[in-house]
Scaffold this motif. Structure first.
Motif, PDB file in Angstrom:
ATOM      1  N   TRP A   1       0.831  -1.197   0.000  1.00 45.69           N
ATOM      2  CA  TRP A   1       0.000   0.000   0.000  1.00 45.69           C
ATOM      3  C   TRP A   1       0.870   1.253   0.000  1.00 45.69           C
ATOM      4  O   TRP A   1       1.988   1.256   0.491  1.00 45.69           O
ATOM      5  N   ARG A   2       0.317   2.315  -0.526  1.00 46.83           N
ATOM      6  CA  ARG A   2       0.912   3.657  -0.537  1.00 46.83           C
ATOM      7  C   ARG A   2       2.255   3.724  -1.268  1.00 46.83           C
ATOM      8  O   ARG A   2       3.148   4.482  -0.889  1.00 46.83           O
ATOM      9  N   LYS A   3       2.375   2.935  -2.329  1.00 48.90           N
ATOM     10  CA  LYS A   3       3.586   2.981  -3.162  1.00 48.90           C
ATOM     11  C   LYS A   3       3.243   3.311  -4.611  1.00 48.90           C
ATOM     12  O   LYS A   3       4.093   3.213  -5.492  1.00 48.90           O
ATOM     13  N   GLY A   4       1.966   3.646  -4.872  1.00 48.34           N
ATOM     14  CA  GLY A   4       1.549   4.002  -6.221  1.00 48.34           C
ATOM     15  C   GLY A   4       1.334   2.812  -7.145  1.00 48.34           C
ATOM     16  O   GLY A   4       1.155   2.984  -8.354  1.00 48.34           O
ATOM     17  N   ILE A   5       1.312   1.613  -6.588  1.00 46.56           N
ATOM     18  CA  ILE A   5       1.188   0.408  -7.414  1.00 46.56           C
ATOM     19  C   ILE A   5      -0.202   0.291  -8.032  1.00 46.56           C
ATOM     20  O   ILE A   5      -0.331   0.054  -9.238  1.00 46.56           O
ATOM     21  N   VAL A   6      -1.246   0.460  -7.226  1.00 51.54           N
ATOM     22  CA  VAL A   6      -2.598   0.346  -7.774  1.00 51.54           C
ATOM     23  C   VAL A   6      -2.851   1.477  -8.766  1.00 51.54           C
ATOM     24  O   VAL A   6      -3.484   1.276  -9.801  1.00 51.54           O
ATOM     25  N   SER A   7      -2.343   2.657  -8.488  1.00 48.25           N
ATOM     26  CA  SER A   7      -2.503   3.773  -9.423  1.00 48.25           C
ATOM     27  C   SER A   7      -1.888   3.430 -10.775  1.00 48.25           C
ATOM     28  O   SER A   7      -2.503   3.656 -11.834  1.00 48.25           O
ATOM     29  N   GLU A   8      -0.701   2.861 -10.758  1.00 49.91           N
ATOM     30  CA  GLU A   8      -0.014   2.469 -11.995  1.00 49.91           C
ATOM     31  C   GLU A   8      -0.783   1.364 -12.726  1.00 49.91           C
ATOM     32  O   GLU A   8      -0.951   1.406 -13.948  1.00 49.91           O
ATOM     33  N   ALA A   9      -1.275   0.389 -11.967  1.00 49.05           N
ATOM     34  CA  ALA A   9      -2.037  -0.714 -12.570  1.00 49.05           C
ATOM     35  C   ALA A   9      -3.367  -0.204 -13.127  1.00 49.05           C
ATOM     36  O   ALA A   9      -3.748  -0.558 -14.248  1.00 49.05           O
ATOM     37  N   LEU A  10      -4.069   0.618 -12.362  1.00 44.54           N
ATOM     38  CA  LEU A  10      -5.370   1.129 -12.787  1.00 44.54           C
ATOM     39  C   LEU A  10      -5.249   1.957 -14.060  1.00 44.54           C
ATOM     40  O   LEU A  10      -6.054   1.812 -14.985  1.00 44.54           O
ATOM     41  N   GLU A  11      -4.246   2.801 -14.126  1.00 41.72           N
ATOM     42  CA  GLU A  11      -4.045   3.612 -15.326  1.00 41.72           C
ATOM     43  C   GLU A  11      -3.855   2.718 -16.556  1.00 41.72           C
ATOM     44  O   GLU A  11      -4.455   2.945 -17.609  1.00 41.72           O
ATOM     45  N   ALA A  12      -3.055   1.657 -16.416  1.00 41.46           N
ATOM     46  CA  ALA A  12      -2.801   0.740 -17.534  1.00 41.46           C
ATOM     47  C   ALA A  12      -4.063  -0.024 -17.932  1.00 41.46           C
ATOM     48  O   ALA A  12      -4.339  -0.218 -19.117  1.00 41.46           O
ATOM     49  N   VAL A  13      -4.840  -0.442 -16.947  1.00 41.34           N
ATOM     50  CA  VAL A  13      -6.062  -1.206 -17.211  1.00 41.34           C
ATOM     51  C   VAL A  13      -7.116  -0.320 -17.881  1.00 41.34           C
ATOM     52  O   VAL A  13      -7.795  -0.741 -18.823  1.00 41.34           O
ATOM     53  N   VAL A  14      -7.247   0.917 -17.414  1.00 39.81           N
ATOM     54  CA  VAL A  14      -8.198   1.851 -18.029  1.00 39.81           C
ATOM     55  C   VAL A  14      -7.823   2.082 -19.493  1.00 39.81           C
ATOM     56  O   VAL A  14      -8.685   2.035 -20.377  1.00 39.81           O
ATOM     57  N   LYS A  15      -6.541   2.311 -19.768  1.00 36.31           N
ATOM     58  CA  LYS A  15      -6.092   2.483 -21.156  1.00 36.31           C
ATOM     59  C   LYS A  15      -6.443   1.254 -21.986  1.00 36.31           C
ATOM     60  O   LYS A  15      -6.920   1.371 -23.116  1.00 36.31           O
ATOM     61  N   TYR A  16      -6.213   0.076 -21.419  1.00 33.68           N
ATOM     62  CA  TYR A  16      -6.528  -1.157 -22.130  1.00 33.68           C
ATOM     63  C   TYR A  16      -8.035  -1.215 -22.440  1.00 33.68           C
ATOM     64  O   TYR A  16      -8.436  -1.581 -23.541  1.00 33.68           O
ATOM     65  N   GLY A  17      -8.848  -0.855 -21.483  1.00 33.96           N
ATOM     66  CA  GLY A  17     -10.296  -0.885 -21.677  1.00 33.96           C
ATOM     67  C   GLY A  17     -10.764   0.002 -22.813  1.00 33.96           C
ATOM     68  O   GLY A  17     -11.605  -0.399 -23.621  1.00 33.96           O
ATOM     69  N   TYR A  18     -10.206   1.200 -22.886  1.00 33.50           N
ATOM     70  CA  TYR A  18     -10.604   2.110 -23.959  1.00 33.50           C
ATOM     71  C   TYR A  18     -10.013   1.688 -25.307  1.00 33.50           C
ATOM     72  O   TYR A  18     -10.681   1.769 -26.331  1.00 33.50           O
ATOM     73  N   ASN A  19      -8.768   1.239 -25.310  1.00 33.60           N
ATOM     74  CA  ASN A  19      -8.088   0.927 -26.567  1.00 33.60           C
ATOM     75  C   ASN A  19      -8.401  -0.448 -27.139  1.00 33.60           C
ATOM     76  O   ASN A  19      -8.373  -0.619 -28.354  1.00 33.60           O
ATOM     77  N   HIS A  20      -8.660  -1.434 -26.289  1.00 31.88           N
ATOM     78  CA  HIS A  20      -8.811  -2.810 -26.767  1.00 31.88           C
ATOM     79  C   HIS A  20     -10.207  -3.396 -26.567  1.00 31.88           C
ATOM     80  O   HIS A  20     -10.588  -4.317 -27.279  1.00 31.88           O
ATOM     81  N   LEU A  21     -10.938  -2.896 -25.589  1.00 30.19           N
ATOM     82  CA  LEU A  21     -12.296  -3.406 -25.345  1.00 30.19           C
ATOM     83  C   LEU A  21     -13.355  -2.443 -25.878  1.00 30.19           C
ATOM     84  O   LEU A  21     -14.543  -2.692 -25.728  1.00 30.19           O
TER      85      LEU A  21
END
Length: 190
Positions: free
Chosen positions: A105-125
């Motif tokens: 927690w509090r290392k920016g990991i979920v933020s980094e993962a969420l940003e990548a997943v959101v991009k994937y959702g818009y670009n590929h799904l």
């Protein structure tokens, strides 16, 4: 069946989880603080985790979601997950969810993962709308999605019955247009 996509970010590799990951996943899925916001009781055994992994596989096969295991590139150990559920392809929308081992927690990991997943959702799904449902008491998650550019739409009263009680949830969303005009425009390049 199509090959499961792998997403790499600066520090992370988001990949399909398998039954060999169950022991590592039990580390965080047995933690009350991690699973309570998910509306779940702590998992007790690797068999419980294997049921969750089967669910991940089933939503991918049905096209109703996709859940990536979050791993640090230098270890490959699954420390959380992030992905889509309740995907309605005909309406171009899905709900995003995530959880992470408390050790990270509090290392920016979920933020980094969420940003990548959101991009994937818009670009590929071809998603037009991504939703996040969050308990009002989950302040870290609220701050995370707001920082990512999601907007609060309202409170869904008694929206879920989990862990023996009714839960209110905030509805957050991001639509593709927000990426051009809203807070998310600096994060997301489509």
């Amino acid at each position: 069946m199509k090959e499961f996509p792998i997403i790499e970010t600066k520090r992370l590799c988001l990949r399909e989880v398998d039954f060999e990951d169950a022991k590592d996943m039990l580390t965080y899925l047995s933690d009350q603080d991690v699973v309570k916001p998910m509306g779940l009781e702590p998992f007790e055994t690797t068999s419980d985790v294997c049921k969750e992994i089967r669910w991940y596989k089933s939503i991918y096969e049905k096209g109703t979601g996709i859940r990536w295991g979050i791993t640090l590139k230098d270890s490959g150990i699954v420390i959380g997950s992030c992905g889509f559920l309740n995907r309605l392809a005909k309406h171009y929308r899905a709900e995003v969810g995530y959880e992470l081992s408390k050790d990270h927690w509090r290392k920016g990991i979920v933020s980094e993962a969420l940003e990548a997943v959101v991009k994937y959702g818009y670009n590929h799904l071809q998603l037009e709308r991504i939703e996040a449902l969050i308990e009002p008491s989950n302040i870290p998650s609220i701050k995370l999605v707001e920082k990512q550019g999601f907007s609060r739409e309202g409170l869904l009263r008694h929206y879920e019955f989990t862990c023996g009680k009714f839960e209110d949830l905030y509805m957050y969303s991001m639509i593709k247009e927000d990426l051009k005009t809203g807070l998310g425009k600096d994060k997301y390049e489509l």
